[in-house]
Write a protein that holds these residues in place. Structure first.
Motif, PDB file in Angstrom:
ATOM      1  N   TYR A   1     -43.828 -28.323 -30.713  1.00  0.00           N
ATOM      2  CA  TYR A   1     -42.927 -29.565 -31.432  1.00  0.00           C
ATOM      3  C   TYR A   1     -41.480 -29.079 -31.984  1.00  0.00           C
ATOM      4  O   TYR A   1     -40.586 -29.449 -31.410  1.00  0.00           O
ATOM      5  CB  TYR A   1     -43.746 -30.402 -32.402  1.00  0.00           C
TER       6      TYR A   1
ATOM      7  N   LEU B   1     -41.197 -36.712 -27.260  1.00  0.00           N
ATOM      8  CA  LEU B   1     -41.516 -36.480 -28.867  1.00  0.00           C
ATOM      9  C   LEU B   1     -42.693 -37.460 -29.459  1.00  0.00           C
ATOM     10  O   LEU B   1     -43.659 -37.056 -29.999  1.00  0.00           O
ATOM     11  CB  LEU B   1     -40.476 -36.699 -29.847  1.00  0.00           C
TER      12      LEU B   1
ATOM     13  N   PHE C   1     -46.496 -36.560 -29.269  1.00  0.00           N
ATOM     14  CA  PHE C   1     -47.018 -35.675 -30.363  1.00  0.00           C
ATOM     15  C   PHE C   1     -47.680 -36.196 -31.436  1.00  0.00           C
ATOM     16  O   PHE C   1     -47.151 -37.485 -31.912  1.00  0.00           O
ATOM     17  CB  PHE C   1     -45.897 -34.752 -30.845  1.00  0.00           C
TER      18      PHE C   1
ATOM     19  N   THR D   1     -49.214 -33.464 -36.438  1.00  0.00           N
ATOM     20  CA  THR D   1     -48.560 -32.367 -35.825  1.00  0.00           C
ATOM     21  C   THR D   1     -47.211 -32.483 -36.539  1.00  0.00           C
ATOM     22  O   THR D   1     -46.487 -31.273 -36.982  1.00  0.00           O
ATOM     23  CB  THR D   1     -48.593 -32.251 -34.241  1.00  0.00           C
ATOM     24  N   ARG D   2     -46.546 -33.458 -36.157  1.00  0.00           N
ATOM     25  CA  ARG D   2     -45.063 -33.731 -36.507  1.00  0.00           C
ATOM     26  C   ARG D   2     -44.716 -33.436 -37.915  1.00  0.00           C
ATOM     27  O   ARG D   2     -43.591 -32.994 -38.440  1.00  0.00           O
ATOM     28  CB  ARG D   2     -44.383 -34.977 -35.991  1.00  0.00           C
TER      29      ARG D   2
ATOM     30  N   GLN E   1     -37.798 -36.394 -37.286  1.00  0.00           N
ATOM     31  CA  GLN E   1     -38.016 -37.546 -36.719  1.00  0.00           C
ATOM     32  C   GLN E   1     -37.108 -38.507 -36.913  1.00  0.00           C
ATOM     33  O   GLN E   1     -36.519 -39.301 -36.056  1.00  0.00           O
ATOM     34  CB  GLN E   1     -39.587 -38.195 -36.737  1.00  0.00           C
TER      35      GLN E   1
END
Ligand SMILES: CC1(C)CN=C(N2CCN(c3ncnc4sc(C(F)(F)C(F)(F)F)cc34)CC2)S1
Length: 492
Positions: A386, A420, A423, A427-428, A477
């Motif tokens: 990521y 994105l 994911f 995890t992000r 994000q």
């Protein structure tokens, strides 16, 4: 002074690849410097025989079995060489150029000799890169014109004129210390040619097309590597000549063993691709060759070349080694961010567009279809992957910052969010984008700003803040979604 010597003639007629290899080997080993015109005509003649008009009528099925290596007669090559030598010597009166080293006027004159002989037909077909094409069809592509100018210079004894290569353009260097530069060919479509002009540092400084002043500067042996690398084994969109590919591969290994690929990343990339198609027993695997190209770019070109990373990334993608492929593309983006995008950088724009809008989404789709695939270790739960995708996009954003031409459009944003959002949120949350802790002393940041401003590149923070309000890059994000909103607004 180059000339068609008896020692060259003894190799003819060339009847198989071994005889071609021995001609090139002797030319490269010396004692005289390799004769570029002789080698370009010879290789072009073989390429023409092996790739043109090869549609095999069904009736000649046996042709598929019979070896078809062309016989290259001395007469053919000698006649074409003499034609080139007569054209060049007949057009350039060296008594007008007294200086020991070449002048810009002489370089322009030699370029004019090649240029004025070209037919007007369109020039981005295949197989137009050799003097064989020039002398039998008056057609050359942009690389072929540059190589032709250097081959003509050699015939005239101008041994200070050498080929300079970026990742999408070619020009020449010349003069007492070999640092004068001149355009000798055109670039791209619809761009006025700038032949005779120098590659002014202002142009070279920030554009990928001129590699920020880090091109491959050739000597005669590297010029041989370039004409071998430029050979094109393709017969048509779906078929390659096995014989031509094998010959190109053997010639590249000959040049490799003599150290003539050691500062030429793209030729190593070409060799790696050929080894993937048909591995040579006892030679290193493709990945090692691609790694060598990256090491050369790091060591000799201050990591300003993109293609070493996309050669390796493309190979890993084809082998479904997606995590490593994405790492390579992040490294490729780490290179392009050093440049400002200009309208003549389309080739590398298309490369990044293909990665962002085709390859990455294909990977994300492929791994989300079978999440329990142990091989992929489900990269959608891997924070490193990521982070690499964020680095990939961040480099492209930075490439755009300070550029005269925009790079991103809403199509990028749609693919970005598609990739994105696949994911896992946990995890992000795990990644650290390396944002600075709130430090009291901002002086170094200001000085950074100042340096960045001098290069016409606002600092990432400043540009990003300006672009998207009082953004403090708390959550990547959020940062990206704000950029996405901006792009959507721009599109409306
Ligand atoms: C990772 C890739 C997309 C696969 N093929 C790539 N190539 C194919 C081979 N290629 C090259 N391979 C060896 N030498 C050169 S010199 C050159 C050039 F300077 F742009 C020129 F001369 F203007 F055409 C191009 C190029 C260009 C890049 S990059």
């Amino acid at each position: 002074m180059a000339g068609f010597r008896d020692r060259d003639k003894k190799h003819f007629p060339l009847t198989d690849s071994a005889s071609v290899i021995s001609l090139f080997k002797e030319q490269i080993e010396g004692p005289n410097e390799p004769n570029l015109a002789l080698l370009s005509i010879t290789l072009g003649c073989i390429e023409n025989a092996l790739t043109m008009n090869r549609a095999i009528p069904a009736a000649e099925e046996s042709a598929l079995l019979r070896p078809i290596f062309p016989v290259v007669d001395l007469e053919t090559v000698e006649a074409l060489y003499a034609k080139f030598e007569t054209l060049v010597r007949g057009s350039v009166d060296l008594t007008h150029y007294e200086s020991k080293f070449s002048s810009r006027e002489l370089v322009k004159k030699i370029s004019d000799v090649v240029w004025s002989s070209l037919s007007r037909s369109f020039k981005d077909k295949a197989h137009l890169q050799s003097l064989y094409s020039f002398l039998t069809g008056n057609k050359l592509d942009c690389f072929g014109v540059a190589l032709g100018v250097v081959a003509a210079s050699q015939i005239l004894g101008c041994n200070d004129i050498h080929l300079a290569l970026s990742e999408d353009h070619a020009w020449v260097v010349f003069g007492e210390d070999g640092t004068d530069t001149a355009e000798v060919t055109w670039h791209g479509k619809g761009n006025e040619d700038k032949r005779g002009q120098s590659i002014a540092l202002s142009v070279a400084e920030k554009s990928w097309l001129y590699l920020n002043g880090q091109p491959v500067i050739c000597d005669r042996a590297t010029e041989v590597a370039a004409l071998v690398s430029a050979a094109n084994p393709s017969i048509n969109f779906t078929m390659d000549s096995i014989e031509m590919g094998a010959l190109q591969q053997e010639l590249l290994w000959l040049l490799y063993d003599k150290g003539h690929l050691s500062k030429y990343p793209m030729s190593l990339g070409n060799l790696g691709d050929l080894e993937e198609i048909s591995p040579t027993p006892g030679r290193p695997p493709p990945l090692q060759i691609f790694q060598e190209a990256i090491t050369v770019a790091l060591k000799h070109y201050n990591n300003h070349h993109v293609y070493p990373y996309t050669y390796m990334g493309g190979y890993l993608y084809r082998k479904r080694r997606y995590k490593e492929a994405i790492k390579c593309w992040a490294e490729a983006s780490n290179v392009i961010r050093k440049f400002n995008y200009t309208r003549e950088d389309e080739e590398i724009y298309k490369e990044f567009l293909d990665i962002a809008n085709e390859l990455l989404p294909n990977i994300v789709k492929a791994v989300s279809l079978n999440p329990n695939d142990r091989v992929q270790l489900n990269i959608l739960h891997n924070p490193e992957v990521y982070a690499d995708i964020l680095r990939f996009y961040d480099g492209i954003c930075e490439w755009e910052e300070g550029s005269s031409t925009p790079v991103l459009h809403v199509g990028w944003a749609q693919n970005l969010t598609f990739s994105l959002n696949k994911f896992d949120p946990r995890t992000r949350a795990k990644i650290d984008v390396g944002r600075d802790e709130d430090s009291d002393d901002d002086s170094d940041k200001d000085s950074n700003d100042e340096n960045d401003n001098q290069n016409g590149k606002l600092s990432k923070e400043k540009e990003c803040t300006e672009k998207s309000g009082s953004l403090q890059r708390k959550d990547p994000q959020q940062a990206l979604s704000v950029v996405v909103e901006d792009l959507k607004k721009e599109e409306l």
